[in-house]
Design a protein around this motif. Structure first.
Motif, PDB file in Angstrom:
ATOM      1  N   HIS A 126       0.858  -1.181   0.000  1.00  0.00           N
ATOM      2  CA  HIS A 126       0.000   0.000   0.000  1.00  0.00           C
ATOM      3  C   HIS A 126       0.897   1.236   0.000  1.00  0.00           C
ATOM      4  CE1 HIS A 126      -3.269   2.686   1.200  1.00  0.00           C
ATOM      5  NE2 HIS A 126      -4.084   1.698   0.904  1.00  0.00           N
ATOM      6  N   LEU A 155      -0.010   4.445   2.135  1.00  0.00           N
ATOM      7  CA  LEU A 155       0.181   4.192   3.566  1.00  0.00           C
ATOM      8  C   LEU A 155       1.668   4.231   3.920  1.00  0.00           C
ATOM      9  CD1 LEU A 155      -1.238   3.472   6.193  1.00  0.00           C
ATOM     10  CD2 LEU A 155      -0.975   1.076   5.584  1.00  0.00           C
ATOM     11  N   ILE A 214       2.857   7.890   4.180  1.00  0.00           N
ATOM     12  CA  ILE A 214       2.501   8.508   5.460  1.00  0.00           C
ATOM     13  C   ILE A 214       3.416   8.001   6.568  1.00  0.00           C
ATOM     14  CG2 ILE A 214       0.697   8.654   7.216  1.00  0.00           C
ATOM     15  CD1 ILE A 214      -1.334   8.636   4.910  1.00  0.00           C
ATOM     16  N   ALA A 215       3.692   6.695   6.564  1.00  0.00           N
ATOM     17  CA  ALA A 215       4.588   6.126   7.570  1.00  0.00           C
ATOM     18  C   ALA A 215       5.998   6.687   7.425  1.00  0.00           C
ATOM     19  CB  ALA A 215       4.601   4.614   7.451  1.00  0.00           C
TER      20      ALA A 215
END
Length: 64
Positions: free
Chosen positions: A44, A47, A50-51
């Motif tokens: 993903h 995701l 963002i991490a």
């Protein structure tokens, strides 16, 4: 110790300044990962972005 920044009489929390400086670092790391071909490693991708931003921000808070 982290101190507040004075911007024309307005005190700004250090996390806000670090968050702004973490954006270009994250974009640079994202570009490097894209050029290396690491995008296919992650299931993903949004995701992971963002991490990655959160990790860069946390490292800036700890080490700067």
């Amino acid at each position: 110790m982290l101190a507040e920044f004075n911007l024309f009489g307005v005190l700004i929390a250090p996390i806000a300044i670090y968050a702004l400086f973490a954006i270009p670092l994250t974009l640079m790391l994202r570009f490097i990962l894209w050029r290396v071909g690491a995008m296919s490693w992650f299931w993903h991708w949004p995701l992971f972005q963002i991490a990655l931003y959160i990790c860069v921000l946390c490292l800036m808070v700890v080490y700067v």
